[in-house]
Design an enzyme around this catalytic site. Structure first.
Site, PDB file in Angstrom:
ATOM      1  N   CYS A 180       0.822  -1.217   0.000  1.00 45.34           N
ATOM      2  CA  CYS A 180       0.000   0.000   0.000  1.00 45.34           C
ATOM      3  C   CYS A 180       0.855   1.266   0.000  1.00 45.34           C
ATOM      4  CB  CYS A 180      -0.927   0.013   1.221  1.00 45.34           C
ATOM      5  SG  CYS A 180      -0.078   0.187   2.800  1.00 45.34           S
ATOM      6  N   GLY A 181       2.139   1.123   0.299  1.00 50.66           N
ATOM      7  CA  GLY A 181       3.024   2.279   0.323  1.00 50.66           C
ATOM      8  C   GLY A 181       3.659   2.526   1.672  1.00 50.66           C
TER       9      GLY A 181
END
Length: 239
Positions: A235-236
């Site tokens: 997701c980062g």
């Protein structure tokens, strides 16, 4: 606002050499001893996250309870939200919930960002629901080191993950379960009668936001049910 915590210097190479193959409890015991202030756990309340919470709150019980950051994206499964409250009560947990400022419902989210932002711009979706709230939470809690529930065997992209690393801002990032396997996690759950998300029993090996999470098929990576069909693997937060 609390006063800033002075960040110590860590020898990552020495730590990773010393702890390679160590049990999660030993890694967490080191963290509790050497980082009495500014130690934080981040948790999506997957089974590995709860295993770490169980070790911290039931077993090690540090003098200063370790804050547990949960990111309320507004799009969690209902089962996840029930589990968060259950775990908070069960462990008498220092739970710190962070979310988007000024948006407190799915309806408000849609009004601001439009329908299904995760389909139209998944990077923006994760930034506003996860990355910005997490960075704000770590800063507000004067974080020196944060603990994750990641394992190397969860996906090929995590196969070389160390026990100790630095995040973008130089904070220590600790992965106590790095060398553990899914089988070891579930053996621990059974041994200690741990609570966990019932979605795990329905084929959801890794549980994230409801619109972006599907069950995992036989032979698939544990995280194959996240962002299915998109080629996306993180997701980062952990990039």
């Amino acid at each position: 606002m609390s006063s800033a915590v002075e960040s110590p210097t860590f020898d990552l190479a020495a730590l990773n050499h010393e702890f390679e193959g160590a049990e999660p409890r030993a890694v967490l015991a080191w963290a509790v001893e050497h980082i009495p202030q500014g130690l934080v756990q981040t948790s999506a309340f997957n089974v590995d996250d709860l295993l770490i919470t169980d070790l911290l709150y039931r077993d090690l019980q540090p003098a200063i309870p370790v804050p547990v950051i949960f990111l309320d994206t507004l799009y969690h499964f209902p089962e996840t939200l029930v589990l968060v409250e259950q775990a908070k009560e069960h462990y008498n947990m220092n739970l710190q919930v962070y979310k988007m400022p000024d948006i407190d419902s799915r309806e408000a989210f849609v009004a601001h960002y439009g329908e299904a932002l995760w389909d139209t711009n998944v990077e923006q979706f994760h930034h506003v629901t996860k990355i910005e709230p997490l960075m704000r939470g770590l800063a507000e809690l004067n974080t020196v080191a944060w603990i994750t529930g990641r394992r190397r065997d969860q996906a090929v992209t995590r196969a070389e993950m160390p026990y100790f690393e630095l995040d973008k801002l130089g904070r220590l990032k600790i992965n106590p379960l790095a060398a553990w396997t899914r089988k070891q996690t579930w053996a621990y759950v059974a041994e200690h009668s741990m609570i966990y998300n019932p979605l795990h029993d329905r084929g959801y090996a890794s549980i994230g936001d409801e619109p972006l999470t599907t069950p995992v098929g036989e032979g698939e990576d544990e995280r194959a049910g996240r962002w299915r069909g998109s080629g996306k693997t993180e997701c980062g937060i952990h990039i």
